[in-house]
Design an enzyme around this catalytic site. Structure first.
Site, PDB file in Angstrom:
ATOM      1  N   HIS A 169       0.946  -1.252   0.075  1.00 36.66           N
ATOM      2  CA  HIS A 169       0.056  -0.166  -0.053  1.00 36.66           C
ATOM      3  C   HIS A 169       0.767   1.250  -0.006  1.00 36.66           C
ATOM      4  O   HIS A 169       2.123   1.261   0.626  1.00 36.66           O
ATOM      5  CB  HIS A 169      -0.931  -0.113   1.203  1.00 36.66           C
ATOM      6  N   GLU A 207      -4.080   1.904  -7.106  1.00 38.06           N
ATOM      7  CA  GLU A 207      -4.696   2.990  -6.360  1.00 38.06           C
ATOM      8  C   GLU A 207      -3.785   4.252  -6.806  1.00 38.06           C
ATOM      9  O   GLU A 207      -2.466   4.241  -6.130  1.00 38.06           O
ATOM     10  CB  GLU A 207      -4.228   2.802  -4.791  1.00 38.06           C
TER      11      GLU A 207
HETATM   12  P1  13P Z   1      -9.745   6.244   0.413  1.00 36.41           P
HETATM   13  O1  13P Z   1     -10.748   5.311  -0.267  1.00 36.41           O
HETATM   14  O2  13P Z   1     -10.136   6.696   1.731  1.00 36.41           O
HETATM   15  O3  13P Z   1      -9.457   7.071  -0.848  1.00 36.41           O
HETATM   16  O4  13P Z   1      -8.457   5.181   0.352  1.00 36.41           O
HETATM   17  C1  13P Z   1      -8.149   4.421  -0.489  1.00 36.41           C
HETATM   18  C2  13P Z   1      -7.194   3.345  -0.015  1.00 36.41           C
HETATM   19  O5  13P Z   1      -5.867   3.869   0.305  1.00 36.41           O
HETATM   20  C3  13P Z   1      -7.536   2.299   0.014  1.00 36.41           C
HETATM   21  O6  13P Z   1      -6.484   1.206   0.291  1.00 36.41           O
END
Ligand code: 13P
Length: 244
Positions: free
Chosen positions: A91, A160
């Site tokens: 992450h 992401e």
């Molecule tokens: P948000 O949905 O708060 O933008 O976060 C995304 C995330 O980092 C999920 O791992």
């Protein structure tokens, strides 16, 4: 038809077993009335072993590939023993704390070797006019996935884009569609066509009930949700949009 996968990354939003249990009770009620959607939950380590089993999977938010004398670390084996069947790896909030490509690969391998599903997070800091941000995505996939063919059925990629995490707006669906195609191509190069093209790709970054429908049209298999996953009403809105 394949179910849509919605993974809740609770980060540190849900802090106590009691709050988590209340969420789970409400979630079970919602899921009993839905089909075509699968929910996985990644609570903080301290909450993971306190949650009841259900029609959802439980997993870790992060993992250490180390063993032995490492204060504060949790290994894949420990996660499994605590009830996890998957783990989020790489992450951006972990990478920002120093998890480099080598560490992420080792963490990913340790999760997969424990027989758990590894959700590999990849994503660029910023979009560049000349498209050079694609190189970062490619490198993050290659460095973690090359040579992992044997585990292809246990791999999920969560795209992401860092700039869209906890932001005011999610990524535009059309840009996402283009990136999903690029990720598929990179995965089939790293894992072979057959294995690579089957890897589910999730999107994460400011997903909520209002944008989930448009984002699904980009060809993702589901979402990795942060902020909106810690509130049962906003999480429920996403599930309602994703059910079939
Ligand atoms: P948000 O949905 O708060 O933008 O976060 C995304 C995330 O980092 C999920 O791992």
């Amino acid at each position: 038809m394949r179910k849509r996968l919605i993974v809740a990354n609770w980060k540190m939003y849900i802090e106590t077993p009691d709050t988590a249990k209340r969420f789970i009770t409400a979630l079970k009620r919602k899921l009993a009335r839905m089909s075509g959607v699968e929910v996985w939950i990644a609570p903080p380590f301290t909450i993971l072993p306190t949650l009841p089993k259900g029609s959802y999977k439980l997993g870790g938010q992060a993992v250490s590939a180390k063993e032995g004398a490492h204060t504060g670390q949790v290994s894949a084996g420990m996660l499994r023993a605590a009830g996890a069947s998957f783990c989020i790896v790489g992450h951006s909030e972990q990478r920002a704390q120093g998890a480099d490509a080598e560490a992420v690969r080792a963490q990913f391998a340790s999760v997969l070797k424990q027989g758990m599903v590894g959700i590999l997070c990849v994503g660029e800091e910023a979009r560049k006019e000349d498209g050079s941000h694609f190189a970062q995505i490619e490198e993050e996939i290659r460095s973690a996935c090359t040579g992992m063919q044997a585990f292809a059925n246990k791999i999920i990629v969560a795209y992401e884009p860092i700039w869209a995490i906890g932001a005011l707006q999610a990524m535009q669906p059309q840009e996402l569609e283009e990136t999903v195609i690029f990720i598929k191509k990179t995965l089939s190069q790293a894992l072979g066509r057959e294995g690579g093209l089957k890897i589910p790709i999730l999107y994460g970054g400011s997903v909520e009930g209002g944008n989930a429908h448009a984002l699904l049209a980009s060809g993702v298999s589901g979402f990795l949700v942060g902020r909106a996953s810690a509130d049962i009403n906003s999480f429920g809105e996403i599930l309602t949009t994703c059910k079939k």
